[in-house]
Design a protein around this motif. Structure first.
Motif, mmCIF file in Angstrom:
data_model
loop_
_atom_site.group_PDB
_atom_site.id
_atom_site.type_symbol
_atom_site.label_atom_id
_atom_site.label_comp_id
_atom_site.label_asym_id
_atom_site.label_seq_id
_atom_site.Cartn_x
_atom_site.Cartn_y
_atom_site.Cartn_z
ATOM 1 N N GLU A 55 -8.913 -4.223 -15.353
ATOM 2 C CA GLU A 55 -8.637 -3.476 -16.574
ATOM 3 C C GLU A 55 -9.119 -2.033 -16.448
ATOM 4 N N ASP A 56 -10.079 -1.786 -15.564
ATOM 5 C CA ASP A 56 -10.644 -0.450 -15.379
ATOM 6 C C ASP A 56 -10.020 0.189 -14.151
ATOM 7 N N ARG A 57 -8.784 0.637 -14.289
ATOM 8 C CA ARG A 57 -8.073 1.153 -13.120
ATOM 9 C C ARG A 57 -8.690 2.460 -12.620
ATOM 10 N N MET A 58 -9.308 3.261 -13.502
ATOM 11 C CA MET A 58 -9.831 4.565 -13.092
ATOM 12 C C MET A 58 -11.083 4.445 -12.231
ATOM 13 N N ASN A 59 -11.904 3.429 -12.490
ATOM 14 C CA ASN A 59 -13.161 3.311 -11.752
ATOM 15 C C ASN A 59 -13.169 2.192 -10.717
ATOM 16 N N ILE A 60 -12.344 1.159 -10.939
ATOM 17 C CA ILE A 60 -12.360 -0.001 -10.050
ATOM 18 C C ILE A 60 -11.008 -0.233 -9.392
ATOM 19 N N GLY A 61 -9.936 -0.158 -10.164
ATOM 20 C CA GLY A 61 -8.621 -0.542 -9.653
ATOM 21 C C GLY A 61 -8.035 0.427 -8.654
ATOM 22 N N LEU A 62 -8.333 1.729 -8.817
ATOM 23 C CA LEU A 62 -7.731 2.744 -7.961
ATOM 24 C C LEU A 62 -8.778 3.769 -7.541
ATOM 25 N N ILE A 63 -8.480 4.477 -6.454
ATOM 26 C CA ILE A 63 -9.285 5.647 -6.071
ATOM 27 C C ILE A 63 -8.505 6.851 -6.575
ATOM 28 N N MET A 64 -8.897 7.358 -7.740
ATOM 29 C CA MET A 64 -8.067 8.305 -8.475
ATOM 30 C C MET A 64 -7.849 9.620 -7.723
ATOM 31 N N GLN A 65 -8.819 10.044 -6.895
ATOM 32 C CA GLN A 65 -8.676 11.314 -6.180
ATOM 33 C C GLN A 65 -7.841 11.164 -4.901
ATOM 34 N N GLU A 66 -7.637 9.894 -4.480
ATOM 35 C CA GLU A 66 -6.849 9.653 -3.274
ATOM 36 C C GLU A 66 -5.354 9.664 -3.606
ATOM 37 N N SER A 67 -4.541 9.754 -2.583
ATOM 38 C CA SER A 67 -3.096 9.841 -2.797
ATOM 39 C C SER A 67 -2.516 8.507 -3.267
ATOM 40 N N ILE A 68 -1.368 8.593 -3.877
ATOM 41 C CA ILE A 68 -0.622 7.403 -4.306
ATOM 42 C C ILE A 68 -0.324 6.535 -3.086
ATOM 43 N N HIS A 69 0.096 7.182 -2.015
ATOM 44 C CA HIS A 69 0.434 6.472 -0.772
ATOM 45 C C HIS A 69 -0.770 5.703 -0.237
ATOM 46 N N HIS A 70 -1.904 6.347 -0.136
ATOM 47 C CA HIS A 70 -3.097 5.685 0.420
ATOM 48 C C HIS A 70 -3.570 4.543 -0.471
ATOM 49 N N ASN A 71 -3.457 4.696 -1.783
ATOM 50 C CA ASN A 71 -3.833 3.613 -2.685
ATOM 51 C C ASN A 71 -2.935 2.401 -2.478
ATOM 52 N N ILE A 72 -1.640 2.632 -2.338
ATOM 53 C CA ILE A 72 -0.699 1.516 -2.208
ATOM 54 C C ILE A 72 -0.931 0.741 -0.913
ATOM 55 N N ILE A 73 -1.215 1.439 0.178
ATOM 56 C CA ILE A 73 -1.372 0.743 1.465
ATOM 57 C C ILE A 73 -2.810 0.286 1.720
ATOM 58 N N SER A 74 -3.706 0.505 0.757
ATOM 59 C CA SER A 74 -5.121 0.208 0.989
ATOM 60 C C SER A 74 -5.396 -1.275 1.221
ATOM 61 N N THR A 75 -4.485 -2.155 0.817
ATOM 62 C CA THR A 75 -4.704 -3.599 0.980
ATOM 63 C C THR A 75 -4.049 -4.158 2.248
ATOM 64 N N ILE A 76 -3.300 -3.323 2.976
ATOM 65 C CA ILE A 76 -2.507 -3.868 4.102
ATOM 66 C C ILE A 76 -2.737 -3.113 5.400
ATOM 67 N N PHE A 77 -3.924 -2.539 5.582
ATOM 68 C CA PHE A 77 -4.177 -1.755 6.795
ATOM 69 C C PHE A 77 -3.917 -2.574 8.065
ATOM 70 N N LYS A 78 -4.365 -3.828 8.068
ATOM 71 C CA LYS A 78 -4.188 -4.649 9.279
ATOM 72 C C LYS A 78 -2.709 -4.915 9.553
ATOM 73 N N ARG A 79 -1.948 -5.090 8.504
ATOM 74 C CA ARG A 79 -0.535 -5.425 8.664
ATOM 75 C C ARG A 79 0.270 -4.260 9.229
ATOM 76 N N ILE A 80 -0.161 -3.031 8.939
ATOM 77 C CA ILE A 80 0.627 -1.865 9.366
ATOM 78 C C ILE A 80 0.001 -1.156 10.570
ATOM 79 N N ALA A 81 -1.028 -1.800 11.168
ATOM 80 C CA ALA A 81 -1.667 -1.212 12.346
ATOM 81 C C ALA A 81 -1.034 -1.750 13.625
ATOM 82 N N ASN A 82 -1.081 -0.955 14.674
ATOM 83 C CA ASN A 82 -0.586 -1.409 15.971
ATOM 84 C C ASN A 82 -1.674 -2.225 16.679
ATOM 85 N N PRO A 83 -1.388 -2.788 17.855
ATOM 86 C CA PRO A 83 -2.397 -3.628 18.537
ATOM 87 C C PRO A 83 -3.723 -2.924 18.807
ATOM 88 N N PHE A 84 -3.731 -1.586 18.765
ATOM 89 C CA PHE A 84 -4.963 -0.833 19.010
ATOM 90 C C PHE A 84 -5.693 -0.484 17.712
#
Length: 496
Positions: free
Chosen positions: A334-363
């Motif tokens: 419910e507290d998207r400003m303090n917990i749900g999102l990193i408000m100063q970070e980009s929209i793009h970085h917030n969206i992909i913040s949960t899938i770093f492993k999925r979009i990384a290469n073998p290295f």
């Protein structure tokens, strides 16, 4: 003569017109609702009136007998204009008296504790508030803090009180008390500008409504000529008709999540419920009923002392939120400003913040092209209005920021999504958009749990409604077999 008149109000930011030829007038003791979707210019207009922003050349501002083409914050305060923002801007470690009489420190020179108490008590008595002068503000519930902020404004000789979403964090009983205070202030000749996305509250306290849309003035209307449906249309330009969800047959559907006898002392006890595949289950109740506390345990943030979890019929245990995510359970705070999102970070970085492993290469290096594909796909599917995904989230309206907080979890294709008060601070039209997203997720087979204290939302937008009170689920409703009033009567029972 009106108390305040504003004409030819324009404001341009970096070549973009945020306000275009706005006019505002307000009489002594009048309550004006400032209405419009997120991003329509309400906050900009308030900041011009409070001296935070300077309008473009040609503005005419009259306060009492004084004329201005722009205001400084000091001029605004000296003319009796006080703004109570959503964060209240109180000093948490100081007492009620010290917060209310804060401005007196400058006037008194040496701190005169007795005088400070007299000033604070006079403000408290003026609205019959139940406040103890010696209480430390951080120890008060939000409703009492709200009253402290109002009393502080009154102690500074407020003639106009601007209240920005004052009821967003209050229970129904607290909301009613606050609205009574607003009506009392009006009777004393204090003018009110009231901003709220809760249209029923607007209709209760306002004498007139000024509607803004995309920085333009739609018009000012007497409250007697307005109803919720018309106001929603004026704000959004879209005719909104609430139709209760069609009720699929869930009796034979797969049960995705079930909990039995879940208990965490002093927060909730003996919780037993289930959610089937594609089902939307709402948790309703007053603030403090234990709804969020239960959701935090379902997501593994807190651990119940007893009870059982079942996923797809198999017993399981969720020791932390990483395990919950791995099992396909996600939580939109419910507290998207303090917990749900990193408000100063980009929209793009917030969206992909949960899938770093999925979009990384073998290295372990993130593949930029793959990451952009995910972001673009989710922006399109959730209809997030954004000119550039590399802009910070704090440049978005409340409704679009909420969609980003949902998008980052949808990226992992969860089985169960828990939405805690997903429409707080979201305007009427964007609420409809969020519920269309929720319905679409359910139709795709996702199980949805959403928390709300607005009975109307639960009734129209869920397949099943669970009522919580004092940490327990006390009733279950099927909207197809009850009325909205049936649910409301149980939630707001005097014994609650």
């Amino acid at each position: 003569m009106s108390f305040i008149s504003m004409r030819n109000i324009n404001k341009t930011f970096n070549g973009v017109k945020a306000l275009n030829e706005i006019e505002l007038s307000l009489n002594y003791g009048e309550a004006l609702c400032l209405a419009g979707q997120n991003g329509c210019g309400k906050s900009t207009l308030i900041k011009i009136l409070s001296g935070v922003y300077q309008p473009d050349q040609g503005a005419e501002i009259q306060i009492g007998a004084s004329q201005y083409n722009k205001l400084t914050p000091e001029e605004s305060i000296n003319k009796g204009i006080q703004v109570i923002y959503q964060d209240l801007s109180l000093f948490p470690n100081l007492s009620v008296a010290e917060n209310i009489a804060m401005n007196a420190y400058r006037q008194l020179g040496w701190v005169n504790s007795q005088k400070i108490r007299e000033i604070a008590q006079q403000a408290i008595d003026s609205i019959n508030a139940d406040l103890n002068l010696d209480d430390i503000v951080e120890n008060l519930p939000i409703a009492r803090q709200q009253l402290v902020a109002i009393c502080r404004a009154l102690a500074q000789n407020a003639k106009l009180l601007i209240m920005d979403e004052p009821t967003a964090s209050l229970t129904a009983k607290e909301v009613n008390h606050l609205l009574d205070v607003v009506i009392k202030l009006k009777s004393k000749g204090i003018s009110i500008i009231f901003v709220s996305h809760r249209l029923k509250e607007v209709m209760t306290v306002s004498d007139s409504i000024l509607v803004l849309k995309d920085g333009n003035m739609v018009g000012k209307y007497p409250i007697k000529e307005m109803n919720e449906k018309r106001l929603a249309f004026l704000m959004s330009g879209v005719e909104i008709n609430k139709v209760r969800l069609n009720l699929p047959e869930f009796s034979q559907s797969q049960t995705v999540l079930e909990v039995k006898n879940l208990t965490l002392p002093d927060q909730y006890q003996n919780i037993h419920f289930s959610v089937k595949k594609g089902e939307i289950v709402s948790l309703v109740g007053l603030l403090g009923a234990g709804r969020t506390e239960l959701c935090l345990s379902l997501f593994g943030i807190t651990q119940p002392t007893s009870g059982e979890y079942y996923l797809n019929g198999e017993p399981t245990k969720i020791n932390n939120n990483r395990e919950a995510i791995a099992k396909g359970i996600v939580y939109v705070s419910e507290d998207r400003m303090n917990i749900g999102l990193i408000m100063q970070e980009s929209i793009h970085h917030n969206i992909i913040s949960t899938i770093f492993k999925r979009i990384a290469n073998p290295f372990g290096i993130i593949q930029a092209h793959k990451a952009r594909q995910y972001t673009h796909q989710l922006i399109q599917s959730l209809k997030i209005k954004v000119s550039d995904p590399d802009l910070p989230v704090n440049t978005l309206s409340g409704g679009n920021a909420q969609r980003v907080s949902i998008a980052k979890w949808l990226a992992i294709n969860p089985k169960v999504i828990i939405l805690d008060s997903p429409t707080i601070g979201v305007d009427f039209a964007n609420k409809e958009g969020i519920f269309q997203i929720i319905q679409s997720l359910a139709e795709q087979g996702m199980s949805v749990i959403f928390v709300t204290d607005e009975i109307e939302e639960a009734y129209y937008y869920s397949h099943r409604v669970l009522v919580m009170r004092k940490g327990e689920i006390i009733a279950e409703f099927m909207p197809s077999n009850c009325t909205e009033q049936d649910i409301e009567e149980l939630v707001y029972e005097k014994s609650a």
